[in-house]
Design a protein around this motif. Structure first.
Motif, PDB file in Angstrom:
ATOM      1  N   LEU A   6     -18.626  17.854  20.165  1.00 31.54           N
ATOM      2  CA  LEU A   6     -17.222  17.529  20.399  1.00 31.54           C
ATOM      3  C   LEU A   6     -16.665  17.048  19.073  1.00 31.54           C
ATOM      4  O   LEU A   6     -17.194  16.094  18.484  1.00 31.54           O
ATOM      5  CB  LEU A   6     -17.061  16.429  21.460  1.00 31.54           C
ATOM      6  CG  LEU A   6     -17.071  16.820  22.938  1.00 31.54           C
ATOM      7  CD1 LEU A   6     -18.464  17.241  23.359  1.00 31.54           C
ATOM      8  CD2 LEU A   6     -16.577  15.668  23.800  1.00 31.54           C
ATOM      9  N   GLU A   7     -15.611  17.689  18.597  1.00 25.67           N
ATOM     10  CA  GLU A   7     -15.050  17.333  17.303  1.00 25.67           C
ATOM     11  C   GLU A   7     -13.571  16.999  17.446  1.00 25.67           C
ATOM     12  O   GLU A   7     -12.767  17.849  17.826  1.00 25.67           O
ATOM     13  CB  GLU A   7     -15.229  18.471  16.297  1.00 25.67           C
ATOM     14  CG  GLU A   7     -16.687  18.754  15.941  1.00 25.67           C
ATOM     15  CD  GLU A   7     -16.827  19.833  14.889  1.00 25.67           C
ATOM     16  OE1 GLU A   7     -15.818  20.523  14.602  1.00 25.67           O
ATOM     17  OE2 GLU A   7     -17.933  19.998  14.354  1.00 25.67           O
ATOM     18  N   HIS A   8     -13.237  15.739  17.175  1.00 32.23           N
ATOM     19  CA  HIS A   8     -11.849  15.256  17.135  1.00 32.23           C
ATOM     20  C   HIS A   8     -11.070  15.675  18.390  1.00 32.23           C
ATOM     21  O   HIS A   8      -9.972  16.233  18.318  1.00 32.23           O
ATOM     22  CB  HIS A   8     -11.142  15.767  15.872  1.00 32.23           C
ATOM     23  CG  HIS A   8     -11.872  15.435  14.608  1.00 32.23           C
ATOM     24  ND1 HIS A   8     -12.033  14.139  14.175  1.00 32.23           N
ATOM     25  CD2 HIS A   8     -12.497  16.236  13.693  1.00 32.23           C
ATOM     26  CE1 HIS A   8     -12.713  14.146  13.039  1.00 32.23           C
ATOM     27  NE2 HIS A   8     -13.022  15.393  12.733  1.00 32.23           N
ATOM     28  N   VAL A   9     -11.663  15.388  19.534  1.00 37.61           N
ATOM     29  CA  VAL A   9     -11.085  15.800  20.817  1.00 37.61           C
ATOM     30  C   VAL A   9     -10.034  14.783  21.268  1.00 37.61           C
ATOM     31  O   VAL A   9     -10.287  13.571  21.280  1.00 37.61           O
ATOM     32  CB  VAL A   9     -12.173  15.957  21.888  1.00 37.61           C
ATOM     33  CG1 VAL A   9     -11.554  16.155  23.265  1.00 37.61           C
ATOM     34  CG2 VAL A   9     -13.085  17.129  21.538  1.00 37.61           C
ATOM     35  N   HIS A  10      -8.877  15.289  21.634  1.00 36.82           N
ATOM     36  CA  HIS A  10      -7.812  14.497  22.253  1.00 36.82           C
ATOM     37  C   HIS A  10      -7.541  15.095  23.633  1.00 36.82           C
ATOM     38  O   HIS A  10      -7.518  16.320  23.798  1.00 36.82           O
ATOM     39  CB  HIS A  10      -6.519  14.546  21.430  1.00 36.82           C
ATOM     40  CG  HIS A  10      -6.641  13.898  20.090  1.00 36.82           C
ATOM     41  ND1 HIS A  10      -6.069  12.679  19.794  1.00 36.82           N
ATOM     42  CD2 HIS A  10      -7.277  14.300  18.954  1.00 36.82           C
ATOM     43  CE1 HIS A  10      -6.337  12.357  18.538  1.00 36.82           C
ATOM     44  NE2 HIS A  10      -7.068  13.332  18.007  1.00 36.82           N
ATOM     45  N   ASP A  21      -9.371  11.285  19.628  1.00 40.44           N
ATOM     46  CA  ASP A  21     -10.184  11.598  18.450  1.00 40.44           C
ATOM     47  C   ASP A  21     -11.681  11.351  18.706  1.00 40.44           C
ATOM     48  O   ASP A  21     -12.370  10.710  17.915  1.00 40.44           O
ATOM     49  CB  ASP A  21      -9.716  10.769  17.262  1.00 40.44           C
ATOM     50  CG  ASP A  21     -10.208  11.334  15.924  1.00 40.44           C
ATOM     51  OD1 ASP A  21     -10.439  12.551  15.861  1.00 40.44           O
ATOM     52  OD2 ASP A  21     -10.391  10.551  14.969  1.00 40.44           O
ATOM     53  N   LEU A  22     -12.178  11.892  19.813  1.00 43.94           N
ATOM     54  CA  LEU A  22     -13.579  11.689  20.174  1.00 43.94           C
ATOM     55  C   LEU A  22     -14.457  12.756  19.527  1.00 43.94           C
ATOM     56  O   LEU A  22     -14.218  13.952  19.679  1.00 43.94           O
ATOM     57  CB  LEU A  22     -13.741  11.756  21.700  1.00 43.94           C
ATOM     58  CG  LEU A  22     -15.179  11.641  22.218  1.00 43.94           C
ATOM     59  CD1 LEU A  22     -15.769  10.273  21.878  1.00 43.94           C
ATOM     60  CD2 LEU A  22     -15.229  11.880  23.722  1.00 43.94           C
ATOM     61  N   SER A  23     -15.493  12.319  18.839  1.00 39.52           N
ATOM     62  CA  SER A  23     -16.487  13.229  18.257  1.00 39.52           C
ATOM     63  C   SER A  23     -17.875  12.775  18.702  1.00 39.52           C
ATOM     64  O   SER A  23     -18.237  11.607  18.527  1.00 39.52           O
ATOM     65  CB  SER A  23     -16.409  13.227  16.731  1.00 39.52           C
ATOM     66  OG  SER A  23     -15.187  13.781  16.276  1.00 39.52           O
ATOM     67  N   ARG A 205     -11.505   5.717  23.315  1.00 36.06           N
ATOM     68  CA  ARG A 205     -11.985   5.849  21.936  1.00 36.06           C
ATOM     69  C   ARG A 205     -13.460   5.482  21.849  1.00 36.06           C
ATOM     70  O   ARG A 205     -13.953   4.656  22.614  1.00 36.06           O
ATOM     71  CB  ARG A 205     -11.185   4.945  20.982  1.00 36.06           C
ATOM     72  CG  ARG A 205      -9.703   5.286  20.889  1.00 36.06           C
ATOM     73  CD  ARG A 205      -8.985   4.227  20.052  1.00 36.06           C
ATOM     74  NE  ARG A 205      -7.545   4.449  20.000  1.00 36.06           N
ATOM     75  CZ  ARG A 205      -6.917   5.052  18.999  1.00 36.06           C
ATOM     76  NH1 ARG A 205      -7.612   5.484  17.960  1.00 36.06           N
ATOM     77  NH2 ARG A 205      -5.610   5.208  19.030  1.00 36.06           N
ATOM     78  N   LEU A 206     -14.122   6.091  20.899  1.00 38.10           N
ATOM     79  CA  LEU A 206     -15.513   5.750  20.630  1.00 38.10           C
ATOM     80  C   LEU A 206     -15.537   4.465  19.810  1.00 38.10           C
ATOM     81  O   LEU A 206     -15.091   4.432  18.664  1.00 38.10           O
ATOM     82  CB  LEU A 206     -16.185   6.886  19.852  1.00 38.10           C
ATOM     83  CG  LEU A 206     -17.682   6.738  19.577  1.00 38.10           C
ATOM     84  CD1 LEU A 206     -18.460   6.695  20.881  1.00 38.10           C
ATOM     85  CD2 LEU A 206     -18.172   7.877  18.696  1.00 38.10           C
ATOM     86  N   ARG A 207     -16.076   3.386  20.418  1.00 39.72           N
ATOM     87  CA  ARG A 207     -16.066   2.076  19.765  1.00 39.72           C
ATOM     88  C   ARG A 207     -17.342   1.801  18.988  1.00 39.72           C
ATOM     89  O   ARG A 207     -17.331   1.010  18.038  1.00 39.72           O
ATOM     90  CB  ARG A 207     -15.860   0.973  20.809  1.00 39.72           C
ATOM     91  CG  ARG A 207     -14.599   1.156  21.639  1.00 39.72           C
ATOM     92  CD  ARG A 207     -13.355   0.965  20.805  1.00 39.72           C
ATOM     93  NE  ARG A 207     -12.148   1.350  21.546  1.00 39.72           N
ATOM     94  CZ  ARG A 207     -10.905   1.116  21.126  1.00 39.72           C
ATOM     95  NH1 ARG A 207     -10.711   0.486  19.972  1.00 39.72           N
ATOM     96  NH2 ARG A 207      -9.871   1.502  21.839  1.00 39.72           N
TER      97      ARG A 207
END
Length: 304
Positions: A6-10, A21-23, A205-207
Protein backbone atom coordinates in the motif's frame (compact mmCIF):
# COMPACT_ATOMS: atom_id res chain seq x y z
CA UNK A 1 8.07 -10.45 -4.26
CA UNK A 2 6.11 -8.40 -1.77
CA UNK A 3 2.81 -10.04 -0.90
CA UNK A 4 1.29 -6.65 -0.19
CA UNK A 5 2.09 -3.02 -0.98
CA UNK A 6 0.00 0.00 0.00
CA UNK A 7 1.61 3.25 -1.09
CA UNK A 8 0.33 6.68 0.00
CA UNK A 9 -3.27 5.49 0.15
CA UNK A 10 -6.04 8.00 0.87
CA UNK A 11 -9.65 6.93 1.33
CA UNK A 12 -12.69 9.06 2.08
CA UNK A 13 -16.41 8.44 2.43
CA UNK A 14 -18.04 11.72 1.52
CA UNK A 15 -16.30 14.39 3.57
CA UNK A 16 -14.97 11.91 6.12
CA UNK A 17 -11.36 10.92 5.49
CA UNK A 18 -10.81 7.44 6.94
CA UNK A 19 -7.27 6.80 5.66
CA UNK A 20 -4.61 9.44 5.14
CA UNK A 21 -1.34 8.70 3.31
CA UNK A 22 -1.15 5.09 4.49
CA UNK A 23 1.83 3.01 3.35
CA UNK A 24 2.27 -0.63 4.40
CA UNK A 25 4.02 -3.69 2.99
CA UNK A 26 4.23 -7.38 3.80
CA UNK A 27 6.82 -10.01 2.86
CA UNK A 28 6.40 -13.75 2.47
CA UNK A 29 6.32 -15.56 5.80
CA UNK A 30 5.74 -12.34 7.74
CA UNK A 31 3.02 -11.64 10.30
CA UNK A 32 1.93 -8.01 10.62
CA UNK A 33 -0.17 -6.96 13.60
CA UNK A 34 -2.54 -4.15 12.58
CA UNK A 35 -3.80 -2.38 15.68
CA UNK A 36 -5.93 0.66 16.44
CA UNK A 37 -9.07 1.95 18.09
CA UNK A 38 -12.54 1.44 16.60
CA UNK A 39 -12.72 3.68 13.55
CA UNK A 40 -8.94 3.88 13.14
CA UNK A 41 -9.09 2.57 9.57
CA UNK A 42 -8.30 -1.14 10.04
CA UNK A 43 -11.46 -2.48 8.39
CA UNK A 44 -11.14 -0.05 5.48
CA UNK A 45 -7.55 -1.22 5.00
CA UNK A 46 -8.74 -4.84 4.93
CA UNK A 47 -11.42 -4.03 2.34
CA UNK A 48 -8.83 -2.34 0.11
CA UNK A 49 -6.58 -5.41 0.29
CA UNK A 50 -9.54 -7.70 -0.49
CA UNK A 51 -10.50 -5.60 -3.50
CA UNK A 52 -13.86 -4.63 -2.00
CA UNK A 53 -12.89 -0.95 -2.20
CA UNK A 54 -10.74 1.03 -4.61
CA UNK A 55 -8.44 3.65 -3.09
CA UNK A 56 -9.36 7.27 -3.61
CA UNK A 57 -5.65 7.99 -4.08
CA UNK A 58 -2.52 5.88 -3.96
CA UNK A 59 -1.67 2.34 -5.00
CA UNK A 60 -2.70 -1.05 -3.64
CA UNK A 61 -0.97 -4.15 -4.99
CA UNK A 62 -1.65 -7.65 -3.67
CA UNK A 63 0.43 -10.68 -4.65
CA UNK A 64 1.96 -8.60 -7.40
CA UNK A 65 -1.40 -7.80 -9.00
CA UNK A 66 -4.68 -5.94 -8.74
CA UNK A 67 -6.69 -6.93 -5.63
CA UNK A 68 -9.85 -7.03 -7.77
CA UNK A 69 -8.35 -9.71 -10.02
CA UNK A 70 -10.14 -13.04 -9.51
CA UNK A 71 -6.89 -15.02 -9.57
CA UNK A 72 -5.48 -12.81 -6.83
CA UNK A 73 -8.59 -13.20 -4.68
CA UNK A 74 -8.43 -17.00 -4.93
CA UNK A 75 -5.04 -16.88 -3.18
CA UNK A 76 -6.36 -14.84 -0.24
CA UNK A 77 -7.95 -16.08 2.96
CA UNK A 78 -10.17 -13.88 5.11
CA UNK A 79 -11.68 -14.34 8.55
CA UNK A 80 -14.04 -11.45 9.42
CA UNK A 81 -14.64 -10.32 12.98
CA UNK A 82 -18.24 -11.58 12.95
CA UNK A 83 -18.58 -14.83 11.03
CA UNK A 84 -22.01 -15.80 9.73
CA UNK A 85 -22.94 -19.11 8.11
CA UNK A 86 -26.14 -20.80 6.95
CA UNK A 87 -27.47 -22.23 10.23
CA UNK A 88 -29.16 -25.28 8.64
CA UNK A 89 -25.96 -26.55 6.99
CA UNK A 90 -23.51 -28.75 8.83
CA UNK A 91 -19.91 -27.70 9.32
CA UNK A 92 -18.82 -30.12 6.58
CA UNK A 93 -21.47 -28.86 4.15
CA UNK A 94 -20.47 -25.27 4.90
CA UNK A 95 -16.82 -25.91 4.06
CA UNK A 96 -17.75 -27.86 0.92
CA UNK A 97 -19.84 -24.89 -0.22
CA UNK A 98 -16.98 -22.44 0.26
CA UNK A 99 -14.50 -24.87 -1.33
CA UNK A 100 -16.64 -24.90 -4.50
CA UNK A 101 -16.84 -21.11 -4.51
CA UNK A 102 -13.09 -20.78 -4.11
CA UNK A 103 -12.12 -23.64 -6.41
CA UNK A 104 -10.33 -25.40 -3.55
CA UNK A 105 -9.94 -29.22 -3.55
CA UNK A 106 -12.73 -31.03 -1.69
CA UNK A 107 -10.13 -33.16 0.07
CA UNK A 108 -9.16 -30.12 2.12
CA UNK A 109 -12.52 -30.05 3.89
CA UNK A 110 -11.90 -33.03 6.17
CA UNK A 111 -8.28 -32.04 6.76
CA UNK A 112 -9.22 -28.52 7.85
CA UNK A 113 -12.05 -29.66 10.10
CA UNK A 114 -9.55 -31.86 11.91
CA UNK A 115 -6.92 -29.11 11.95
CA UNK A 116 -9.25 -26.66 13.72
CA UNK A 117 -10.64 -29.29 16.09
CA UNK A 118 -14.15 -29.66 14.63
CA UNK A 119 -14.03 -33.21 13.28
CA UNK A 120 -16.28 -34.39 16.14
CA UNK A 121 -18.96 -31.85 15.13
CA UNK A 122 -18.45 -31.88 11.37
CA UNK A 123 -21.93 -33.26 10.62
CA UNK A 124 -23.84 -31.19 13.14
CA UNK A 125 -25.80 -28.18 11.97
CA UNK A 126 -24.02 -24.87 12.43
CA UNK A 127 -26.96 -23.51 14.43
CA UNK A 128 -25.91 -25.89 17.24
CA UNK A 129 -22.34 -24.52 17.30
CA UNK A 130 -21.06 -22.29 20.08
CA UNK A 131 -19.47 -18.95 19.20
CA UNK A 132 -16.01 -20.46 19.57
CA UNK A 133 -16.92 -23.35 17.26
CA UNK A 134 -18.23 -20.94 14.62
CA UNK A 135 -14.97 -19.02 14.92
CA UNK A 136 -13.02 -22.25 14.31
CA UNK A 137 -15.18 -22.96 11.28
CA UNK A 138 -14.50 -19.45 10.01
CA UNK A 139 -10.78 -20.05 10.33
CA UNK A 140 -11.09 -23.32 8.40
CA UNK A 141 -12.98 -21.43 5.68
CA UNK A 142 -10.19 -18.83 5.50
CA UNK A 143 -7.58 -21.58 5.04
CA UNK A 144 -9.30 -23.20 2.05
CA UNK A 145 -7.08 -23.17 -1.03
CA UNK A 146 -3.87 -22.75 0.99
CA UNK A 147 -3.85 -18.92 0.73
CA UNK A 148 -0.57 -17.06 0.33
CA UNK A 149 -1.99 -14.07 2.22
CA UNK A 150 -4.26 -14.50 5.22
CA UNK A 151 -6.32 -11.65 6.73
CA UNK A 152 -7.59 -12.26 10.25
CA UNK A 153 -9.90 -9.75 11.95
CA UNK A 154 -10.20 -10.46 15.70
CA UNK A 155 -9.53 -14.20 15.22
CA UNK A 156 -9.53 -15.07 18.94
CA UNK A 157 -13.07 -13.77 19.63
CA UNK A 158 -15.01 -16.53 21.37
CA UNK A 159 -11.99 -18.82 21.72
CA UNK A 160 -10.96 -20.24 25.07
CA UNK A 161 -7.28 -20.02 26.16
CA UNK A 162 -6.41 -23.47 24.78
CA UNK A 163 -8.02 -22.74 21.40
CA UNK A 164 -6.28 -19.36 21.31
CA UNK A 165 -2.92 -21.04 21.91
CA UNK A 166 -3.66 -23.55 19.14
CA UNK A 167 -4.57 -20.72 16.77
CA UNK A 168 -1.23 -19.00 17.33
CA UNK A 169 0.61 -22.30 16.90
CA UNK A 170 -1.16 -22.67 13.54
CA UNK A 171 -0.11 -19.15 12.54
CA UNK A 172 3.49 -19.97 13.42
CA UNK A 173 3.34 -23.01 11.12
CA UNK A 174 1.80 -21.00 8.28
CA UNK A 175 4.49 -18.34 8.67
CA UNK A 176 7.19 -21.02 8.45
CA UNK A 177 5.59 -22.19 5.17
CA UNK A 178 5.81 -18.69 3.68
CA UNK A 179 2.23 -17.53 4.19
CA UNK A 180 1.88 -13.83 4.96
CA UNK A 181 -0.59 -12.88 7.69
CA UNK A 182 -2.25 -9.61 8.68
CA UNK A 183 -3.72 -9.89 12.15
CA UNK A 184 -6.12 -7.33 13.65
CA UNK A 185 -6.86 -7.69 17.35
CA UNK A 186 -7.78 -5.71 20.43
CA UNK A 187 -6.53 -8.56 22.63
CA UNK A 188 -2.84 -7.68 22.72
CA UNK A 189 -1.48 -9.95 25.49
CA UNK A 190 -0.24 -13.10 23.81
CA UNK A 191 0.00 -11.54 20.33
CA UNK A 192 3.49 -10.12 20.78
CA UNK A 193 5.38 -13.41 20.38
CA UNK A 194 3.61 -14.29 17.14
CA UNK A 195 4.04 -11.14 15.04
CA UNK A 196 7.10 -9.83 13.23
CA UNK A 197 5.98 -6.20 13.06
CA UNK A 198 3.22 -4.02 14.43
CA UNK A 199 1.45 -1.14 12.71
CA UNK A 200 -0.59 1.18 14.95
CA UNK A 201 -3.34 3.26 13.33
CA UNK A 202 -5.19 6.18 14.88
CA UNK A 203 -7.44 8.66 13.15
CA UNK A 204 -6.77 7.06 9.78
CA UNK A 205 -3.00 7.59 9.98
CA UNK A 206 -0.11 5.28 10.67
CA UNK A 207 1.20 6.45 14.05
CA UNK A 208 3.92 3.86 14.62
CA UNK A 209 5.36 0.88 12.78
CA UNK A 210 8.14 -1.63 13.33
CA UNK A 211 9.14 -4.66 15.34
CA UNK A 212 8.84 -4.59 19.13
CA UNK A 213 12.41 -3.37 19.63
CA UNK A 214 11.90 -0.53 17.15
CA UNK A 215 8.66 0.53 18.85
CA UNK A 216 10.40 0.49 22.24
CA UNK A 217 13.13 2.71 20.83
CA UNK A 218 10.49 5.13 19.50
CA UNK A 219 8.51 5.25 22.73
CA UNK A 220 11.47 5.38 25.15
CA UNK A 221 9.35 3.87 27.90
CA UNK A 222 11.19 2.84 31.08
CA UNK A 223 12.09 -0.69 32.05
CA UNK A 224 10.42 -1.84 35.28
CA UNK A 225 12.66 -3.57 37.83
CA UNK A 226 10.86 -5.45 40.63
CA UNK A 227 12.83 -6.32 43.77
CA UNK A 228 11.95 -8.36 46.82
CA UNK A 229 13.93 -9.13 49.96
CA UNK A 230 15.80 -5.82 49.83
CA UNK A 231 17.65 -5.15 53.11
CA UNK A 232 17.32 -1.62 54.56
CA UNK A 233 14.77 -0.88 51.84
CA UNK A 234 13.71 2.53 53.19
CA UNK A 235 17.30 3.77 53.30
CA UNK A 236 18.11 2.32 49.87
CA UNK A 237 14.97 3.79 48.30
CA UNK A 238 15.87 7.24 49.67
CA UNK A 239 19.34 6.95 48.12
CA UNK A 240 17.90 5.97 44.76
CA UNK A 241 15.47 8.87 44.84
CA UNK A 242 18.35 11.28 45.58
CA UNK A 243 20.15 9.92 42.51
CA UNK A 244 17.06 10.51 40.37
CA UNK A 245 16.01 6.86 40.05
CA UNK A 246 12.22 6.73 39.76
CA UNK A 247 10.67 4.62 42.51
CA UNK A 248 7.28 3.38 41.31
CA UNK A 249 6.14 1.67 44.52
CA UNK A 250 7.42 0.44 47.88
CA UNK A 251 5.77 -2.20 50.06
CA UNK A 252 7.82 -3.63 52.92
CA UNK A 253 11.01 -5.12 51.50
CA UNK A 254 9.59 -5.05 47.94
CA UNK A 255 9.84 -2.17 45.52
CA UNK A 256 9.54 -1.30 41.84
CA UNK A 257 11.93 0.96 39.99
CA UNK A 258 11.55 2.53 36.55
CA UNK A 259 14.80 3.07 34.66
CA UNK A 260 15.71 4.06 31.12
CA UNK A 261 16.73 1.16 28.92
CA UNK A 262 20.24 2.65 28.63
CA UNK A 263 20.62 2.59 32.43
CA UNK A 264 19.29 -0.89 33.22
CA UNK A 265 22.64 -2.72 32.94
CA UNK A 266 24.37 -0.38 35.40
CA UNK A 267 21.48 -0.79 37.86
CA UNK A 268 21.50 -4.57 37.50
CA UNK A 269 25.24 -4.68 38.20
CA UNK A 270 24.61 -2.71 41.38
CA UNK A 271 21.71 -4.90 42.45
CA UNK A 272 23.61 -8.16 41.98
CA UNK A 273 25.99 -7.00 44.67
CA UNK A 274 23.16 -6.89 47.21
CA UNK A 275 21.34 -9.72 49.00
CA UNK A 276 17.93 -10.15 47.35
CA UNK A 277 15.20 -12.78 47.37
CA UNK A 278 14.12 -12.10 43.82
CA UNK A 279 14.62 -9.70 40.93
CA UNK A 280 12.38 -9.34 37.89
CA UNK A 281 12.96 -7.22 34.80
CA UNK A 282 9.98 -6.22 32.64
CA UNK A 283 10.42 -4.57 29.27
CA UNK A 284 7.53 -2.49 27.86
CA UNK A 285 4.99 -4.89 26.37
CA UNK A 286 3.04 -4.46 23.16
CA UNK A 287 0.08 -3.37 25.28
CA UNK A 288 2.25 -0.70 26.99
CA UNK A 289 3.47 0.55 23.62
CA UNK A 290 -0.03 0.64 22.15
CA UNK A 291 -1.28 2.62 25.15
CA UNK A 292 1.63 5.07 24.81
CA UNK A 293 0.98 5.85 21.14
CA UNK A 294 -2.78 6.12 21.71
CA UNK A 295 -2.25 8.51 24.61
CA UNK A 296 0.13 10.61 22.55
CA UNK A 297 -2.49 10.77 19.79
CA UNK A 298 -5.18 11.78 22.31
CA UNK A 299 -2.90 14.38 23.91
CA UNK A 300 -2.49 16.00 20.51
CA UNK A 301 -6.26 16.34 20.33
CA UNK A 302 -6.51 13.59 17.72
CA UNK A 303 -4.58 15.75 15.27
CA UNK A 304 -2.14 14.62 12.61
Amino acid sequence: MKLLELEHVHQSFGRQEVLHDLSLSLDEGEVLGLFGHNGAGKTTSMKLILGLLRPGQGRVQVLGGDPEDHQVRRRLGYLPENVTFYPQLSGRETLRHFARLKGAPAAQVGELLEQVGLQHAADRRVKTYSKGMRQRLGLAQALLGEPRLLLLDEPTVGLDPIATHELYQLLDRLRAQGTGVILCSHVLPGVERHIDRAAILAGGRLRASGDIDALRAQAQLPVIVRLSGLADSAQQVAQWQQRGVKVVSVEGDCCELAVADSEKIALLRELTQRPLLDLELRQPTLEDLYRFFMQRFAAAGGAA
